[in-house]
Every structure is written in C-alpha cells, then in structure tokens.
Write a protein that holds these residues in place. Structure first.
Motif, short mmCIF file in Angstrom:
data_model
loop_
_atom_site.label_atom_id
_atom_site.label_comp_id
_atom_site.label_asym_id
_atom_site.label_seq_id
_atom_site.Cartn_x
_atom_site.Cartn_y
_atom_site.Cartn_z
N LYS A 1 0.85 -1.19 0.00
CA LYS A 1 0.00 0.00 0.00
C LYS A 1 0.90 1.24 0.00
CE LYS A 1 -3.81 -1.97 2.62
NZ LYS A 1 -4.62 -1.87 3.84
N LEU A 2 0.40 2.31 -0.62
CA LEU A 2 1.16 3.56 -0.67
C LEU A 2 1.52 4.04 0.73
CD1 LEU A 2 2.39 5.91 -2.21
CD2 LEU A 2 0.13 6.99 -2.21
N ALA A 3 0.61 3.93 1.68
CA ALA A 3 0.89 4.39 3.04
C ALA A 3 2.08 3.64 3.65
CB ALA A 3 -0.35 4.19 3.92
N ILE B 1 5.83 5.06 -7.36
CA ILE B 1 7.13 4.40 -7.34
C ILE B 1 8.03 5.15 -6.35
CG2 ILE B 1 9.20 3.88 -8.68
CD1 ILE B 1 7.35 3.76 -11.15
N LEU B 2 8.66 4.40 -5.45
CA LEU B 2 9.66 4.97 -4.54
C LEU B 2 11.02 4.59 -5.10
CD1 LEU B 2 10.52 6.32 -1.87
CD2 LEU B 2 10.35 4.04 -0.79
N ALA B 3 11.82 5.61 -5.41
CA ALA B 3 13.14 5.37 -5.99
C ALA B 3 14.17 6.25 -5.32
CB ALA B 3 13.12 5.63 -7.49
N ASP B 4 15.39 5.79 -5.33
CA ASP B 4 16.52 6.53 -4.76
C ASP B 4 17.33 7.13 -5.91
OD1 ASP B 4 18.18 7.48 -2.81
OD2 ASP B 4 19.19 5.58 -2.42
N GLY B 5 18.18 8.08 -5.62
CA GLY B 5 19.09 8.60 -6.64
C GLY B 5 18.58 9.78 -7.42
N ILE B 6 17.54 10.46 -6.93
CA ILE B 6 17.03 11.65 -7.59
C ILE B 6 17.47 12.86 -6.76
CG2 ILE B 6 14.97 12.91 -8.30
CD1 ILE B 6 13.60 10.14 -8.59
N SER B 7 18.10 13.80 -7.42
CA SER B 7 18.57 15.01 -6.73
C SER B 7 17.39 15.96 -6.53
CB SER B 7 19.65 15.69 -7.57
OG SER B 7 20.02 16.91 -7.00
N VAL B 8 17.24 16.46 -5.30
CA VAL B 8 16.15 17.38 -4.95
C VAL B 8 16.79 18.67 -4.41
CG1 VAL B 8 14.11 17.77 -3.53
CG2 VAL B 8 14.61 15.46 -4.39
N GLN C 1 7.97 3.57 4.95
CA GLN C 1 9.28 2.97 4.70
C GLN C 1 10.29 4.04 4.27
OE1 GLN C 1 9.23 0.07 1.49
NE2 GLN C 1 11.37 0.41 1.02
N ALA C 2 9.83 5.01 3.49
CA ALA C 2 10.71 6.02 2.91
C ALA C 2 11.27 6.98 3.95
CB ALA C 2 9.98 6.81 1.84
N GLY C 3 10.52 7.23 5.01
CA GLY C 3 10.94 8.26 5.96
C GLY C 3 10.61 9.63 5.40
N ARG C 4 11.59 10.33 4.85
CA ARG C 4 11.36 11.64 4.23
C ARG C 4 11.49 11.50 2.72
NH1 ARG C 4 14.94 16.88 5.73
NH2 ARG C 4 15.51 17.15 3.57
N CYS C 5 10.47 11.95 2.00
CA CYS C 5 10.50 11.84 0.54
C CYS C 5 9.63 12.93 -0.08
CB CYS C 5 10.03 10.46 0.09
SG CYS C 5 8.32 10.09 0.48
N ALA D 1 10.35 0.46 -4.11
CA ALA D 1 9.00 -0.09 -3.90
C ALA D 1 8.06 0.44 -4.98
CB ALA D 1 8.47 0.31 -2.52
N VAL D 2 7.02 -0.35 -5.27
CA VAL D 2 5.98 0.02 -6.22
C VAL D 2 4.64 -0.24 -5.53
CG1 VAL D 2 4.97 -0.44 -8.49
CG2 VAL D 2 7.45 -0.62 -8.17
N SER D 3 3.74 0.76 -5.56
CA SER D 3 2.47 0.63 -4.85
C SER D 3 1.49 -0.27 -5.61
CB SER D 3 1.82 2.00 -4.65
OG SER D 3 1.26 2.47 -5.86
#
Length: 113
Positions: A22-24, A103-110, A29-33, A86-88
C-alpha cells in the motif's frame, strides 16, 4: 518526428505493473520523501537524463504532508529504474490516458528554492 521536427529516439509505451504494498506503507518505509504530482522539465530519451521543476507535490515525513512547488529535481531515468525501492498496488491516472502505480526510488537530486 513530424513536419516541424526531425525523427527522434525515445520510449513510446511504458507499462509499470502494480506492486504488493500500500502507498501508506511505502511512505512510512521512505521516511522523508517528495511525492511529485506535477512535473515540468526536460528529458532525454537516449541518455535518460531529466531535470525540471516540481510544479505540484508534497514533502512527506513522519506522517505529515506539506505542499511544495518550484522544487528542482534531476537525475537519470536509467539509474532510477535500477534503484526502485518499492511500487504501490494503488494505480493513479496520469495525463488522463495512462495509469501507473506510485514508485519509490533513490538517486534523484532534490533542490529546494
């Protein structure tokens, strides 16, 4: 290409199948995103490089959801595809004709303004 543009290379069909979570649960899991709901920028279909502005989105952290705008994001789609965490199982309509899961992904500069 078309009458005003030369032929180009790029993806025409992308299908991302729903995941199991589930998205929630993914957000927890992500913490801060950053949840991007509207993006304006450029992408290179050959190299995968992208950059642009989050025109509408949210900073998610600790159960709180804070609206953000004009936040810059950049990265490489090919690298991001390798770093999907992760994918919801929920699916959202995108641009009125496509459907995709979150989609939760790492490696994107913000970069916040």
């Amino acid at each position: 290409g078309g009458v005003a543009a030369p032929p180009g290379v790029g993806p025409t069909t992308l299908i991302v199948r729903p995941g199991q979570k589930k998205l929630a649960d993914i957000v927890a899991q992500a913490g801060r995103c950053v949840l991007v709901t509207r993006f304006s920028g450029s992408t290179n279909g050959v190299t995968g490089e992208f950059s642009g502005s989050v025109k509408a989105g949210y900073m998610l952290e600790g159960g709180e959801r804070r609206p953000i705008t004009e936040t810059l994001i950049s990265g490489n789609l090919l690298d991001v595809a390798k770093s999907i965490l992760a994918v919801s199982k929920e699916i959202e309509k995108v641009y009125g004709h496509s459907e995709m899961p979150y989609i939760l992904a790492d490696g994107i500069s913000v970069t916040a303004g």
